[in-house]
Design a protein around this motif. Structure first.
Motif, PDB file in Angstrom:
ATOM      1  N   ASN A   1       0.819  -1.214   0.000  1.00 40.82           N
ATOM      2  CA  ASN A   1       0.000   0.000   0.000  1.00 40.82           C
ATOM      3  C   ASN A   1       0.852   1.263   0.000  1.00 40.82           C
ATOM      4  O   ASN A   1       0.456   2.287  -0.569  1.00 40.82           O
ATOM      5  N   ILE A   2       2.022   1.191   0.643  1.00 39.15           N
ATOM      6  CA  ILE A   2       2.958   2.322   0.598  1.00 39.15           C
ATOM      7  C   ILE A   2       3.412   2.559  -0.839  1.00 39.15           C
ATOM      8  O   ILE A   2       3.469   3.697  -1.316  1.00 39.15           O
ATOM      9  N   LEU A   3       3.715   1.483  -1.553  1.00 35.25           N
ATOM     10  CA  LEU A   3       4.145   1.595  -2.952  1.00 35.25           C
ATOM     11  C   LEU A   3       3.060   2.195  -3.838  1.00 35.25           C
ATOM     12  O   LEU A   3       3.358   2.859  -4.832  1.00 35.25           O
ATOM     13  N   GLN A   4       1.810   1.972  -3.469  1.00 32.12           N
ATOM     14  CA  GLN A   4       0.688   2.419  -4.288  1.00 32.12           C
ATOM     15  C   GLN A   4       0.093   3.741  -3.818  1.00 32.12           C
ATOM     16  O   GLN A   4      -0.965   4.155  -4.300  1.00 32.12           O
ATOM     17  N   GLU A   5       0.774   4.424  -2.901  1.00 33.87           N
ATOM     18  CA  GLU A   5       0.286   5.718  -2.415  1.00 33.87           C
ATOM     19  C   GLU A   5       0.690   6.821  -3.400  1.00 33.87           C
ATOM     20  O   GLU A   5       1.871   7.044  -3.659  1.00 33.87           O
ATOM     21  N   PHE A   6      -0.303   7.490  -3.963  1.00 29.38           N
ATOM     22  CA  PHE A   6      -0.023   8.530  -4.950  1.00 29.38           C
ATOM     23  C   PHE A   6      -0.572   9.908  -4.555  1.00 29.38           C
ATOM     24  O   PHE A   6      -0.277  10.908  -5.186  1.00 29.38           O
ATOM     25  N   GLU A   7      -1.365   9.971  -3.490  1.00 26.16           N
ATOM     26  CA  GLU A   7      -1.995  11.237  -3.126  1.00 26.16           C
ATOM     27  C   GLU A   7      -1.044  12.165  -2.385  1.00 26.16           C
ATOM     28  O   GLU A   7      -1.055  13.372  -2.596  1.00 26.16           O
ATOM     29  N   ASN A   8      -0.228  11.610  -1.489  1.00 28.97           N
ATOM     30  CA  ASN A   8       0.712  12.430  -0.720  1.00 28.97           C
ATOM     31  C   ASN A   8       2.006  12.579  -1.515  1.00 28.97           C
ATOM     32  O   ASN A   8       2.713  11.598  -1.758  1.00 28.97           O
ATOM     33  N   GLN A   9       2.323  13.787  -1.921  1.00 27.22           N
ATOM     34  CA  GLN A   9       3.472  14.018  -2.794  1.00 27.22           C
ATOM     35  C   GLN A   9       4.787  13.655  -2.125  1.00 27.22           C
ATOM     36  O   GLN A   9       5.703  13.133  -2.764  1.00 27.22           O
ATOM     37  N   TYR A  10       4.902  13.933  -0.819  1.00 27.41           N
ATOM     38  CA  TYR A  10       6.143  13.610  -0.116  1.00 27.41           C
ATOM     39  C   TYR A  10       6.379  12.099  -0.125  1.00 27.41           C
ATOM     40  O   TYR A  10       7.477  11.635  -0.414  1.00 27.41           O
ATOM     41  N   ILE A  11       5.337  11.318   0.194  1.00 29.57           N
ATOM     42  CA  ILE A  11       5.463   9.866   0.198  1.00 29.57           C
ATOM     43  C   ILE A  11       5.770   9.348  -1.204  1.00 29.57           C
ATOM     44  O   ILE A  11       6.625   8.480  -1.391  1.00 29.57           O
ATOM     45  N   LYS A  12       5.097   9.909  -2.194  1.00 29.49           N
ATOM     46  CA  LYS A  12       5.333   9.515  -3.586  1.00 29.49           C
ATOM     47  C   LYS A  12       6.792   9.746  -3.975  1.00 29.49           C
ATOM     48  O   LYS A  12       7.434   8.870  -4.569  1.00 29.49           O
ATOM     49  N   ASP A  13       7.337  10.914  -3.627  1.00 30.63           N
ATOM     50  CA  ASP A  13       8.734  11.221  -3.950  1.00 30.63           C
ATOM     51  C   ASP A  13       9.698  10.335  -3.158  1.00 30.63           C
ATOM     52  O   ASP A  13      10.736   9.901  -3.671  1.00 30.63           O
ATOM     53  N   PHE A  14       9.359  10.075  -1.898  1.00 33.62           N
ATOM     54  CA  PHE A  14      10.208   9.257  -1.038  1.00 33.62           C
ATOM     55  C   PHE A  14      10.294   7.830  -1.568  1.00 33.62           C
ATOM     56  O   PHE A  14      11.378   7.235  -1.636  1.00 33.62           O
ATOM     57  N   VAL A  15       9.157   7.280  -1.959  1.00 37.91           N
ATOM     58  CA  VAL A  15       9.131   5.930  -2.526  1.00 37.91           C
ATOM     59  C   VAL A  15       9.869   5.901  -3.853  1.00 37.91           C
ATOM     60  O   VAL A  15      10.652   4.984  -4.123  1.00 37.91           O
TER      61      VAL A  15
END
Length: 256
Positions: free
Chosen positions: A220-234
């Motif tokens: 689910n972390i890999l598929q998180e696209f709404e939070n830009q910080y998490i998206k960039d971090f992944v």
């Protein structure tokens, strides 16, 4: 089960840990990841008893643990921290380093428990060596064996892979999962490397500026696209692998 509620800690006027709540079940590995200064190591030190927070509640199996008094011995009961530097006794053997955690028990129990732990951690063959004579991965596994000798309910690992080569990292990742499952310990693992977290954790907590942005499974972390910080971090963790596969993967045989 380890449960944290509304943990807050400040350095001067800056939040190091900002209203963090989480829980970890027995036999589960929760990886906490984030950039340097995100608060992950401070949170680990609060859980271990090395830092007193301004607010919050810590409980184990629904029993509240007092984290608001000064102690001569920093460690909280049933919680063990394995620091980055291992803190092994340099003049003692690997066997003796583990045995030191069991001095209040009978000699027979100590022999049985140390032998069991060395087998579990894959270090039986080096039991008579000194820490300076073994690899970083073997030191780390010795430190873990010592930490779990008295069967704590919670194990905290601070950057366990940071000083290891790729072979030792791979071995240690599989060993950590095996140890946590067999001993049924609630484990929190702090790492700056998201790829390590993906490979070892049941769930991952991503921290930024003292706050937990998301706690979820690796998928689910890999598929998180709404939070830009998490998206960039992944993306920062995954992109080098994509680049390698695009450049070389088609022409390589990975069978072993």
């Amino acid at each position: 089960m380890l449960n944290l509620k509304n943990i807050i800690h400040k350095y001067q006027d800056k939040f190091a840990v900002n209203d963090v709540s989480l829980e970890v079940k027995s036999g589960e590995i929760l990886a906490i990841v984030g950039e340097s200064g995100s608060g992950k190591t401070t949170l680990l030190n609060i859980i271990s008893g090395n830092i007193m927070p301004e607010n919050g509640v810590l409980s184990i199996d629904n029993e509240v643990i007092d984290i608001y008094f000064n102690r001569l011995i920093k460690e909280l009961p049933n919680i063990k921290l394995v620091p980055q530097d291992y803190r092994l006794k340099p003049d003692y053997t690997i066997y003796e380093n583990i045995d030191l955690a069991l001095t209040k028990y009978t000699h027979q129990y100590r022999r049985e428990r140390v032998t069991e732990l060395m087998v579990l951690c894959g270090i039986s063959e080096i039991k008579n060596k000194k820490p300076r004579e073994v690899s970083g991965g073997e030191k780390q596994r010795t430190a873990i064996a010592r930490a779990i000798a008295e069967e704590p309910l919670v194990l905290l690992l601070d950057e366990p892979f940071s000083n290891l080569d790729s072979i030792n990292r791979t071995h240690l990742r599989s060993k950590i999962v095996e140890i946590i499952r067999q001993e049924e310990i609630a484990c929190i693992l702090v790492t700056h490397d998201l790829l390590d977290a993906f490979l070892v954790a049941d769930r991952i907590a991503i921290m930024q500026k003292g706050k937990v942005l998301m706690i979820d499974t690796p998928l689910n972390i890999l598929q998180e696209f709404e939070n830009q910080y998490i998206k960039d971090f992944v993306s920062s963790a995954v992109q080098p692998i994509k680049d390698f596969m695009e450049g070389f993967g088609k022409n390589m045989n990975f069978d072993v």
